[in-house]
Design a protein around this motif. Structure first.
Motif, PDB file in Angstrom:
ATOM      1  N   LEU A 189       0.837  -1.189   0.000  1.00 38.68           N
ATOM      2  CA  LEU A 189       0.000   0.000   0.000  1.00 38.68           C
ATOM      3  C   LEU A 189       0.881   1.252   0.000  1.00 38.68           C
ATOM      4  CD1 LEU A 189      -2.836   1.282   0.225  1.00 38.68           C
ATOM      5  CD2 LEU A 189      -2.522   1.203   2.698  1.00 38.68           C
ATOM      6  N   ASP A 190       1.929   1.268   0.806  1.00 39.19           N
ATOM      7  CA  ASP A 190       2.881   2.383   0.785  1.00 39.19           C
ATOM      8  C   ASP A 190       3.504   2.542  -0.593  1.00 39.19           C
ATOM      9  OD1 ASP A 190       2.418   2.901   3.427  1.00 39.19           O
ATOM     10  OD2 ASP A 190       4.236   1.898   4.148  1.00 39.19           O
ATOM     11  N   LEU A 191       3.883   1.428  -1.197  1.00 41.90           N
ATOM     12  CA  LEU A 191       4.489   1.467  -2.524  1.00 41.90           C
ATOM     13  C   LEU A 191       3.491   1.951  -3.567  1.00 41.90           C
ATOM     14  CD1 LEU A 191       7.037   0.839  -4.160  1.00 41.90           C
ATOM     15  CD2 LEU A 191       6.118  -1.428  -4.526  1.00 41.90           C
ATOM     16  N   ALA A 192       2.246   1.522  -3.474  1.00 43.58           N
ATOM     17  CA  ALA A 192       1.226   1.957  -4.433  1.00 43.58           C
ATOM     18  C   ALA A 192       0.988   3.458  -4.331  1.00 43.58           C
ATOM     19  CB  ALA A 192      -0.073   1.193  -4.197  1.00 43.58           C
ATOM     20  N   ILE A 193       0.983   3.986  -3.117  1.00 41.50           N
ATOM     21  CA  ILE A 193       0.827   5.432  -2.938  1.00 41.50           C
ATOM     22  C   ILE A 193       1.998   6.165  -3.582  1.00 41.50           C
ATOM     23  CG2 ILE A 193       0.838   7.266  -1.192  1.00 41.50           C
ATOM     24  CD1 ILE A 193      -0.761   5.314   0.592  1.00 41.50           C
ATOM     25  N   TYR A 194       3.196   5.659  -3.403  1.00 40.56           N
ATOM     26  CA  TYR A 194       4.384   6.251  -4.024  1.00 40.56           C
ATOM     27  C   TYR A 194       4.266   6.237  -5.545  1.00 40.56           C
ATOM     28  CZ  TYR A 194       9.176   6.444  -5.734  1.00 40.56           C
ATOM     29  OH  TYR A 194      10.298   6.742  -6.429  1.00 40.56           O
ATOM     30  N   LEU A 195       3.852   5.108  -6.106  1.00 38.56           N
ATOM     31  CA  LEU A 195       3.732   5.012  -7.561  1.00 38.56           C
ATOM     32  C   LEU A 195       2.654   5.943  -8.095  1.00 38.56           C
ATOM     33  CD1 LEU A 195       4.109   1.177  -8.147  1.00 38.56           C
ATOM     34  CD2 LEU A 195       5.772   2.954  -8.601  1.00 38.56           C
ATOM     35  N   VAL A 196       1.539   6.022  -7.403  1.00 39.81           N
ATOM     36  CA  VAL A 196       0.452   6.889  -7.872  1.00 39.81           C
ATOM     37  C   VAL A 196       0.897   8.342  -7.888  1.00 39.81           C
ATOM     38  CG1 VAL A 196      -1.808   7.815  -7.206  1.00 39.81           C
ATOM     39  CG2 VAL A 196      -1.445   5.363  -7.299  1.00 39.81           C
ATOM     40  N   PHE A 197       1.548   8.778  -6.833  1.00 39.82           N
ATOM     41  CA  PHE A 197       1.969  10.172  -6.787  1.00 39.82           C
ATOM     42  C   PHE A 197       3.151  10.466  -7.702  1.00 39.82           C
ATOM     43  CE2 PHE A 197      -0.341  10.305  -2.696  1.00 39.82           C
ATOM     44  CZ  PHE A 197      -1.207  11.331  -3.034  1.00 39.82           C
TER      45      PHE A 197
END
Length: 163
Positions: free
Chosen positions: A63-71
């Motif tokens: 989830l942390d990684l997905a937030i990083y990728l989205v931003f």
């Protein structure tokens, strides 16, 4: 040449912000999250929920990684400039994918913090690996393969000192 407006490899692979500050910072933040659950783990062993607990921690990290990728990627979809201006899109996509896969590997390494006795060494290792990858492999070898513009010798020959 102004340094490439809208070119993803320019900002995410050539710039030092992502590799020097954001990725190690997110790695340390994920390690702090994992270490905060360290006291709960021994209580789960008698109940047989260790695998479930490890899966939930992996989901937290992803989830942390997905937030990083989205931003980091989504703003380029709303930009009018092409994402890859100086080289082929398939090479640029491959470079970004390798960068993110390294980040995923570091996050998976952070999962070991909950099981080891000295997690500090894992945190330091997982924080420095992206920096070493950025300077030794990505900047010196992979980016010049993507486009000549990232090769310091080519820029010096063509009198381009802006990058």
């Amino acid at each position: 040449m102004d340094g490439g407006e809208g070119e993803m490899p320019m900002y995410y692979l050539n710039a030092n912000l992502i590799s020097l500050y954001i990725q190690p910072g997110l790695t340390v933040m994920a390690a702090v999250q994992i270490l905060s659950f360290r006291s709960v783990r021994p209580l789960l062993a008698p109940r047989g929920k260790m695998d479930y607990f490890d899966q939930r921690l992996a989901q937290l990290l992803f989830l942390d990684l997905a937030i990083y990728l989205v931003f980091s990627i989504v703003p380029y979809f709303f930009d009018k400039n092409p994402c890859f201006r100086y080289g082929p899109a398939w090479k640029g996509t491959l470079l970004l994918l390798m960068h993110y896969l390294l980040f995923i590997a570091c996050f998976m390494l952070i999962l070991l913090c909950i099981k080891t006795k000295y997690p500090f060494f894992i945190i330091v290792f997982a924080s420095t690996v992206p920096i070493l990858y950025h300077y030794w492999l990505e900047k010196s070898w992979l980016l010049p393969k993507y486009a000549n513009l990232y090769d310091p010798l080519w820029r010096a020959i063509h009198h381009m000192y802006i990058l």
